[in-house]
Design a protein around this motif. Structure first.
Motif, PDB file in Angstrom:
ATOM      1  N   VAL A 260       0.987  18.157  14.527  1.00  0.00           N
ATOM      2  CA  VAL A 260       0.883  16.759  14.841  1.00  0.00           C
ATOM      3  C   VAL A 260      -0.506  16.242  15.300  1.00  0.00           C
ATOM      4  CG1 VAL A 260       2.600  14.384  15.501  1.00  0.00           C
ATOM      5  CG2 VAL A 260       4.177  16.448  15.007  1.00  0.00           C
ATOM      6  N   GLY A 261      -0.626  16.222  15.867  1.00  0.00           N
ATOM      7  CA  GLY A 261      -2.259  16.098  16.223  1.00  0.00           C
ATOM      8  C   GLY A 261      -3.397  16.252  14.973  1.00  0.00           C
ATOM      9  N   ASP A 262      -2.856  17.474  14.210  1.00  0.00           N
ATOM     10  CA  ASP A 262      -3.917  17.268  13.289  1.00  0.00           C
ATOM     11  C   ASP A 262      -3.567  16.275  12.023  1.00  0.00           C
ATOM     12  OD1 ASP A 262      -6.352  19.094  12.056  1.00  0.00           O
ATOM     13  OD2 ASP A 262      -4.905  18.735  10.391  1.00  0.00           O
ATOM     14  N   LEU A 263      -2.317  15.956  12.174  1.00  0.00           N
ATOM     15  CA  LEU A 263      -2.341  14.781  11.624  1.00  0.00           C
ATOM     16  C   LEU A 263      -2.445  13.288  12.758  1.00  0.00           C
ATOM     17  CD1 LEU A 263       0.000  14.122   9.427  1.00  0.00           C
ATOM     18  CD2 LEU A 263       1.478  13.483  10.689  1.00  0.00           C
ATOM     19  N   LEU A 264      -2.531  13.336  13.425  1.00  0.00           N
ATOM     20  CA  LEU A 264      -2.729  11.529  13.712  1.00  0.00           C
ATOM     21  C   LEU A 264      -4.398  11.941  13.802  1.00  0.00           C
ATOM     22  CD1 LEU A 264      -2.394   9.644  15.975  1.00  0.00           C
ATOM     23  CD2 LEU A 264      -2.622  11.402  18.316  1.00  0.00           C
ATOM     24  N   ALA A 265      -5.344  13.233  13.881  1.00  0.00           N
ATOM     25  CA  ALA A 265      -6.486  13.271  13.795  1.00  0.00           C
ATOM     26  C   ALA A 265      -7.330  12.371  12.657  1.00  0.00           C
ATOM     27  CB  ALA A 265      -6.843  14.466  14.395  1.00  0.00           C
ATOM     28  N   GLY A 266      -5.918  12.925  11.620  1.00  0.00           N
ATOM     29  CA  GLY A 266      -6.553  12.339  10.381  1.00  0.00           C
ATOM     30  C   GLY A 266      -5.664  11.299   9.805  1.00  0.00           C
ATOM     31  N   ALA A 267      -5.272  10.413  10.407  1.00  0.00           N
ATOM     32  CA  ALA A 267      -4.217   9.924  10.316  1.00  0.00           C
ATOM     33  C   ALA A 267      -5.652   8.701   9.254  1.00  0.00           C
ATOM     34  CB  ALA A 267      -3.420   8.681  11.100  1.00  0.00           C
ATOM     35  N   LEU A 268      -6.624   7.876  10.060  1.00  0.00           N
ATOM     36  CA  LEU A 268      -7.248   6.614   9.883  1.00  0.00           C
ATOM     37  C   LEU A 268      -8.399   7.330   8.090  1.00  0.00           C
ATOM     38  CD1 LEU A 268      -8.312   5.007  12.698  1.00  0.00           C
ATOM     39  CD2 LEU A 268      -6.490   4.809  11.727  1.00  0.00           C
ATOM     40  N   TYR A 269      -8.574   8.348   7.907  1.00  0.00           N
ATOM     41  CA  TYR A 269      -8.365   9.132   6.759  1.00  0.00           C
ATOM     42  C   TYR A 269      -8.125   9.214   5.750  1.00  0.00           C
ATOM     43  CZ  TYR A 269     -12.355   9.906  10.653  1.00  0.00           C
ATOM     44  OH  TYR A 269     -13.271   9.924  11.205  1.00  0.00           O
ATOM     45  N   SER A 270      -8.043   8.097   5.094  1.00  0.00           N
ATOM     46  CA  SER A 270      -7.038   8.340   3.799  1.00  0.00           C
ATOM     47  C   SER A 270      -7.322   7.277   2.544  1.00  0.00           C
ATOM     48  CB  SER A 270      -5.782   7.725   4.258  1.00  0.00           C
ATOM     49  OG  SER A 270      -4.745   7.355   3.725  1.00  0.00           O
ATOM     50  N   PRO A 271      -7.411   7.997   1.403  1.00  0.00           N
ATOM     51  CA  PRO A 271      -6.445   8.707   1.210  1.00  0.00           C
ATOM     52  C   PRO A 271      -6.761  10.392   1.390  1.00  0.00           C
ATOM     53  CG  PRO A 271      -7.089   7.809  -0.797  1.00  0.00           C
ATOM     54  CD  PRO A 271      -7.713   6.894   0.090  1.00  0.00           C
ATOM     55  N   THR A 272      -6.107  11.513   0.545  1.00  0.00           N
ATOM     56  CA  THR A 272      -6.993  12.089   0.983  1.00  0.00           C
ATOM     57  C   THR A 272      -6.031  13.348  -0.346  1.00  0.00           C
ATOM     58  OG1 THR A 272      -4.927  13.696   2.265  1.00  0.00           O
ATOM     59  CG2 THR A 272      -6.276  12.481   3.448  1.00  0.00           C
TER      60      THR A 272
END
Length: 223
Positions: A168-180
């Motif tokens: 979940v922490g990794d999900l938060l860290a990449g939340a603004l880097y979208s789309p993937t």
């Protein structure tokens, strides 16, 4: 038999989150079909269709027809017929929504145990999709059910709780880097901007981290 029951519950959970992510208590037949294709790769296919079942029935009709606590409404005009579905009590949908999110986190935990974080990053697309359209705390029982999931991990599988927290922490860290590349492009239950999707994902990741740590998320959502 047990595996088939779990598959049926997963399909029904897609119906539940179809309503949640659209901010409604009911969902249209074609919306469910579209979400099933995007999230479960046509899990409502003929593989689960009894041999004597009407071939004209859609995946959505096959799913909801098996559960007494889903109400179907119909309307027609000429040759066109509309169907909508809703749960007889909102708690059914809230539990199933939380169950789908929790099971997806559990799947990623198992993937992490076998193949590590990089494999999780490649397989996180469905969790990202589920969390990009509505806030989990907008329905209080959903957060409560998720809290119970994390509490069970804390009590019986603390090492898996640590893995869940890191995911979940990794999900938060990449939340603004979208789309993937991992994202599911075909899943768009609500017409909201990319900024709003990133904001929802970021907020939901924070909520999940709070729940993972055993904290309360009793906050008021201001529209």
């Amino acid at each position: 038999m047990a595996a088939e029951i779990q598959k049926e519950l997963e399909r029904l959970s897609v119906v539940a989150i179809a309503m949640f992510n659209r901010g409604r208590q009911a969902v249209k037949d074609e919306e469910v079909d579209r979400d099933l294709r995007a999230l479960l790769d046509s899990s409502g296919s003929t593989a689960s269709r009894p041999p004597d079942m009407d071939e004209r029935l859609t995946p959505a009709q096959l799913i909801v027809g098996r559960f007494f606590f889903v109400h179907e409404s119909q309307a027609s005009y000429g040759d066109t017929r509309w169907r909508t579905y809703e749960f007889l009590h909102a708690t059914f949908g809230e539990y199933l929504t939380a169950r789908l999110v929790a099971n997806e986190i559990a799947r990623l935990v198992r993937l992490h145990e076998v193949d590590g974080l990089q494999a999780v990053r490649q397989g996180v697309g469905r969790l990202r999709a589920l969390l990009r359209f509505a806030l989990l705390v907008s329905r209080r029982p959903i957060a409560d059910f998720l809290a119970e999931f994390f509490a069970a991990l804390r009590a019986f599988d603390p090492w898996r709780l640590e893995i869940a927290d890191s995911i979940v922490g990794d999900l938060l860290a990449g939340a603004l880097y979208s789309p993937t590349q991992a994202d599911i492009a075909d899943y768009a239950p609500a017409p909201i901007s990319e900024i709003a999707r990133c904001a929802n994902l970021s907020a939901n990741a924070v909520i999940l981290r709070f729940l993972c740590a055993g904290h309360s998320t009793r906050v008021q959502v201001v529209q």
